[in-house]
Motif scaffolding. Sequence first.
Motif, PDB file in Angstrom:
ATOM      1  N   ARG A   1      81.826 -24.189  16.999  1.00 26.06           N
ATOM      2  CA  ARG A   1      81.242 -22.971  17.556  1.00 26.06           C
ATOM      3  C   ARG A   1      79.911 -23.281  18.231  1.00 26.06           C
ATOM      4  O   ARG A   1      79.158 -24.137  17.771  1.00 26.06           O
ATOM      5  CB  ARG A   1      80.954 -21.932  16.457  1.00 26.06           C
ATOM      6  N   PHE A   2      79.625 -22.577  19.302  1.00 32.11           N
ATOM      7  CA  PHE A   2      78.272 -22.464  19.830  1.00 32.11           C
ATOM      8  C   PHE A   2      77.705 -21.146  19.306  1.00 32.11           C
ATOM      9  O   PHE A   2      78.279 -20.082  19.550  1.00 32.11           O
ATOM     10  CB  PHE A   2      78.258 -22.459  21.363  1.00 32.11           C
ATOM     11  N   MET A   3      76.597 -21.204  18.586  1.00 31.14           N
ATOM     12  CA  MET A   3      76.025 -19.998  18.000  1.00 31.14           C
ATOM     13  C   MET A   3      75.316 -19.167  19.065  1.00 31.14           C
ATOM     14  O   MET A   3      74.578 -19.722  19.888  1.00 31.14           O
ATOM     15  CB  MET A   3      75.008 -20.361  16.921  1.00 31.14           C
ATOM     16  N   PRO A   4      75.496 -17.865  19.053  1.00 34.01           N
ATOM     17  CA  PRO A   4      74.694 -17.037  19.957  1.00 34.01           C
ATOM     18  C   PRO A   4      73.206 -17.105  19.618  1.00 34.01           C
ATOM     19  O   PRO A   4      72.374 -17.269  20.504  1.00 34.01           O
ATOM     20  CB  PRO A   4      75.253 -15.632  19.734  1.00 34.01           C
ATOM     21  N   ARG A   5      72.887 -16.990  18.321  1.00 31.98           N
ATOM     22  CA  ARG A   5      71.499 -16.984  17.881  1.00 31.98           C
ATOM     23  C   ARG A   5      71.259 -18.054  16.832  1.00 31.98           C
ATOM     24  O   ARG A   5      72.192 -18.613  16.286  1.00 31.98           O
ATOM     25  CB  ARG A   5      71.121 -15.592  17.357  1.00 31.98           C
ATOM     26  N   TRP A   6      69.997 -18.335  16.582  1.00 29.17           N
ATOM     27  CA  TRP A   6      69.578 -19.424  15.689  1.00 29.17           C
ATOM     28  C   TRP A   6      69.883 -19.033  14.246  1.00 29.17           C
ATOM     29  O   TRP A   6      69.159 -18.275  13.626  1.00 29.17           O
ATOM     30  CB  TRP A   6      68.088 -19.671  15.883  1.00 29.17           C
ATOM     31  N   GLU A   7      70.988 -19.566  13.714  1.00 30.65           N
ATOM     32  CA  GLU A   7      71.445 -19.228  12.358  1.00 30.65           C
ATOM     33  C   GLU A   7      71.575 -20.514  11.547  1.00 30.65           C
ATOM     34  O   GLU A   7      72.618 -21.171  11.588  1.00 30.65           O
ATOM     35  CB  GLU A   7      72.804 -18.518  12.412  1.00 30.65           C
TER      36      GLU A   7
ATOM     37  N   PHE B   1      62.690 -30.880  25.198  1.00 28.05           N
ATOM     38  CA  PHE B   1      61.862 -30.980  26.402  1.00 28.05           C
ATOM     39  C   PHE B   1      62.731 -31.202  27.638  1.00 28.05           C
ATOM     40  O   PHE B   1      62.438 -30.667  28.719  1.00 28.05           O
ATOM     41  CB  PHE B   1      60.833 -32.104  26.233  1.00 28.05           C
ATOM     42  N   TRP B   2      63.805 -31.991  27.491  1.00 23.79           N
ATOM     43  CA  TRP B   2      64.712 -32.160  28.632  1.00 23.79           C
ATOM     44  C   TRP B   2      65.344 -30.836  29.027  1.00 23.79           C
ATOM     45  O   TRP B   2      65.382 -30.484  30.211  1.00 23.79           O
ATOM     46  CB  TRP B   2      65.814 -33.165  28.279  1.00 23.79           C
ATOM     47  N   ARG B   3      65.819 -30.068  28.055  1.00 22.01           N
ATOM     48  CA  ARG B   3      66.495 -28.812  28.388  1.00 22.01           C
ATOM     49  C   ARG B   3      65.525 -27.796  28.982  1.00 22.01           C
ATOM     50  O   ARG B   3      65.920 -26.978  29.820  1.00 22.01           O
ATOM     51  CB  ARG B   3      67.190 -28.240  27.151  1.00 22.01           C
ATOM     52  N   LEU B   4      64.280 -27.844  28.570  1.00 23.02           N
ATOM     53  CA  LEU B   4      63.273 -26.944  29.135  1.00 23.02           C
ATOM     54  C   LEU B   4      62.695 -27.459  30.451  1.00 23.02           C
ATOM     55  O   LEU B   4      61.944 -26.746  31.118  1.00 23.02           O
ATOM     56  CB  LEU B   4      62.137 -26.742  28.132  1.00 23.02           C
ATOM     57  N   GLY B   5      63.025 -28.694  30.820  1.00 16.27           N
ATOM     58  CA  GLY B   5      62.501 -29.249  32.066  1.00 16.27           C
ATOM     59  C   GLY B   5      61.032 -29.588  32.004  1.00 16.27           C
ATOM     60  O   GLY B   5      60.310 -29.473  33.002  1.00 16.27           O
ATOM     61  N   LEU B   6      60.546 -30.053  30.848  1.00 14.30           N
ATOM     62  CA  LEU B   6      59.127 -30.341  30.640  1.00 14.30           C
ATOM     63  C   LEU B   6      58.895 -31.845  30.554  1.00 14.30           C
ATOM     64  O   LEU B   6      59.752 -32.602  30.101  1.00 14.30           O
ATOM     65  CB  LEU B   6      58.636 -29.692  29.347  1.00 14.30           C
ATOM     66  N   GLU B   7      57.726 -32.262  30.963  1.00 12.26           N
ATOM     67  CA  GLU B   7      57.303 -33.649  30.857  1.00 12.26           C
ATOM     68  C   GLU B   7      56.869 -33.929  29.417  1.00 12.26           C
ATOM     69  O   GLU B   7      55.961 -33.269  28.895  1.00 12.26           O
ATOM     70  CB  GLU B   7      56.141 -33.932  31.808  1.00 12.26           C
ATOM     71  N   SER B   8      57.520 -34.898  28.781  1.00 12.24           N
ATOM     72  CA  SER B   8      57.157 -35.247  27.406  1.00 12.24           C
ATOM     73  C   SER B   8      55.828 -35.993  27.377  1.00 12.24           C
ATOM     74  O   SER B   8      55.558 -36.842  28.230  1.00 12.24           O
ATOM     75  CB  SER B   8      58.249 -36.111  26.773  1.00 12.24           C
ATOM     76  N   ARG B   9      55.013 -35.680  26.375  1.00 16.31           N
ATOM     77  CA  ARG B   9      53.750 -36.389  26.180  1.00 16.31           C
ATOM     78  C   ARG B   9      53.761 -37.186  24.867  1.00 16.31           C
ATOM     79  O   ARG B   9      52.721 -37.524  24.325  1.00 16.31           O
ATOM     80  CB  ARG B   9      52.586 -35.391  26.196  1.00 16.31           C
ATOM     81  N   GLY B  10      54.978 -37.455  24.360  1.00 13.24           N
ATOM     82  CA  GLY B  10      55.103 -38.205  23.123  1.00 13.24           C
ATOM     83  C   GLY B  10      55.397 -37.295  21.948  1.00 13.24           C
ATOM     84  O   GLY B  10      55.000 -36.127  21.922  1.00 13.24           O
TER      85      GLY B  10
ATOM     86  N   LEU C   1      62.833 -18.675  17.754  1.00 12.98           N
ATOM     87  CA  LEU C   1      64.270 -18.435  17.792  1.00 12.98           C
ATOM     88  C   LEU C   1      64.782 -17.875  16.468  1.00 12.98           C
ATOM     89  O   LEU C   1      65.790 -17.154  16.446  1.00 12.98           O
ATOM     90  CB  LEU C   1      65.009 -19.723  18.143  1.00 12.98           C
ATOM     91  N   SER C   2      64.109 -18.192  15.376  1.00 14.23           N
ATOM     92  CA  SER C   2      64.534 -17.681  14.071  1.00 14.23           C
ATOM     93  C   SER C   2      64.435 -16.165  13.983  1.00 14.23           C
ATOM     94  O   SER C   2      65.063 -15.550  13.117  1.00 14.23           O
ATOM     95  CB  SER C   2      63.693 -18.326  12.958  1.00 14.23           C
ATOM     96  N   ALA C   3      63.661 -15.567  14.881  1.00 10.74           N
ATOM     97  CA  ALA C   3      63.588 -14.104  14.914  1.00 10.74           C
ATOM     98  C   ALA C   3      64.868 -13.482  15.448  1.00 10.74           C
ATOM     99  O   ALA C   3      65.101 -12.280  15.265  1.00 10.74           O
ATOM    100  CB  ALA C   3      62.401 -13.663  15.772  1.00 10.74           C
ATOM    101  N   LYS C   4      65.704 -14.269  16.109  1.00 16.21           N
ATOM    102  CA  LYS C   4      67.033 -13.860  16.583  1.00 16.21           C
ATOM    103  C   LYS C   4      66.990 -12.696  17.578  1.00 16.21           C
ATOM    104  O   LYS C   4      67.941 -11.944  17.715  1.00 16.21           O
ATOM    105  CB  LYS C   4      67.951 -13.504  15.409  1.00 16.21           C
TER     106      LYS C   4
ATOM    107  N   ASP D   1      71.062 -19.431  24.560  1.00 19.54           N
ATOM    108  CA  ASP D   1      71.302 -19.676  25.991  1.00 19.54           C
ATOM    109  C   ASP D   1      70.284 -18.942  26.853  1.00 19.54           C
ATOM    110  O   ASP D   1      69.766 -19.492  27.825  1.00 19.54           O
ATOM    111  CB  ASP D   1      72.717 -19.217  26.366  1.00 19.54           C
ATOM    112  N   GLN D   2      69.993 -17.679  26.488  1.00 17.13           N
ATOM    113  CA  GLN D   2      69.009 -16.891  27.228  1.00 17.13           C
ATOM    114  C   GLN D   2      67.634 -17.537  27.151  1.00 17.13           C
ATOM    115  O   GLN D   2      66.917 -17.659  28.156  1.00 17.13           O
ATOM    116  CB  GLN D   2      68.937 -15.481  26.646  1.00 17.13           C
ATOM    117  N   PHE D   3      67.268 -17.974  25.967  1.00 16.19           N
ATOM    118  CA  PHE D   3      65.954 -18.580  25.762  1.00 16.19           C
ATOM    119  C   PHE D   3      65.764 -19.793  26.657  1.00 16.19           C
ATOM    120  O   PHE D   3      64.758 -19.896  27.378  1.00 16.19           O
ATOM    121  CB  PHE D   3      65.795 -18.977  24.286  1.00 16.19           C
ATOM    122  N   PHE D   4      66.704 -20.732  26.638  1.00 15.29           N
ATOM    123  CA  PHE D   4      66.523 -21.958  27.411  1.00 15.29           C
ATOM    124  C   PHE D   4      66.617 -21.702  28.908  1.00 15.29           C
ATOM    125  O   PHE D   4      65.928 -22.361  29.692  1.00 15.29           O
ATOM    126  CB  PHE D   4      67.534 -23.020  26.977  1.00 15.29           C
TER     127      PHE D   4
END
Length: 466
Positions: free
Chosen positions: A276-282, A345-354, A369-372, A377-380
Amino acid sequence: MPHKPQAEPVNAPYQADVRITSLGSKIGDPVQAASFPDPKLRFRNDRWDKSVGLETLTRDQWIDHFGKFRSLPENLDPPLALRYHGHQFRNYNPEIGDGRGFLFAQLRDAEGRLMDLGTKGSGTTPWSRTGDGRLTLKGGVREILATEMLEALGVDTSKTFSLVETGEELWRSDEPSPTRSAVMTRLSHSHIRYGTFQRIAFERNEELMHDLVAYCLTQFYGGVKTDKPAEELFGHAAASAARLVAGYMTSGFVHGVLNTDNINITGESFDYGPWRFMPRWEPGFTAAYFDHEGLYCFARQPEALHWNLAQLASALRLICDSDPLVAILERFPRAYGEAFTQHVFWRLGLESRGFDNDKPLVVAMENALSAKSVTIDQFFRDWGQDDIPAHEAYSDEPFAEFRELIASQERIRPTTGSYWTDAEPCSMHIEEVEAIWDAIAQDDDWGPLNRKVAAIRNMGAALRAR
């Protein structure tokens, strides 16, 4: 190692290379495919067929090879049902092996990598036990959806290479029957499982264990580079397992059956049953209805891979000292944390700083995300863009720290294209899976599946853009 999503496949000439035969007769058993009454091609991976030089096959030739399993030129003939053992829900089972599939072919891709074509649903083997060796068409459709989605999300996975409906009816106790039957072919970098090593250790076959370790290092990891090959291979396996499960977690994916026979030595995800892909962080979400204790629930997947690695280490002790293997095991939690952070960071398209600098944002993300209040998918999709998203949930307290931390991050990915502007993010929730299957089951309508695959690949291209 930074997360590196797989690039688009490029054309390669067909190049058979049956290296597995160098391991001798104890690695697998020669078998024959079942004869199917009415094979119909339902899915052909028109991205990956060219990566191994098979894009020129006609439809009839494709069915001949992947519905009737006539051997490919200079390749395995007959195919091999591979032998292995495994811990299934942490109970050791010495009675398993390829029970409804086989290794059909080995060939080189455009990068020179050794690739396997393995089947599912191709008939009985010496390891079928009481099973019929078949696959439901729905199971094949579900695997297409799982592999396409994970590939797009940057997770190293087997590729669903072919799906052929067979014309048989199957009876199953856990879904409406009779149901349609299929045979599927996967493209993978390896079908060597942790359970392969477990079987060899169980049989105390030191010579074969040495040979298998050398085979894996040579074919999958660039060669034997030290005088401690078992330790070297285990280090590679641990790193690839950390990256694999980090990808699961970032994707909100629950595999469902993370047994040692379902994990391969190259860390590719494969063998999709009750996923399954979860809709929300469970954290406690479990994909398999029979996982009553939640052993493989979402939050316990890193633990499951760590435990499986310990079983691989135990098998390698046949030819290796324990202490270096234990040291690698003890580093796994941090390796996982680093891989998870890199994938976020890759999925958000951000430059990693370590890792140490990036970790606070990842912790804030999990708390938010734990607030659901929004789907994963919407978040990212929202936060992977340059502008602060307008969704009302993001103004609530759970997102306060995340908003503050992400504001200082550098973007390294363009966000042009339809994926970023579509009304809804691309997702793969159970309701969508069932709707796609219902269209096929009720009206033989493959349009929804084809459109979903196109949308997933569009998302994958957007996430890979640089």
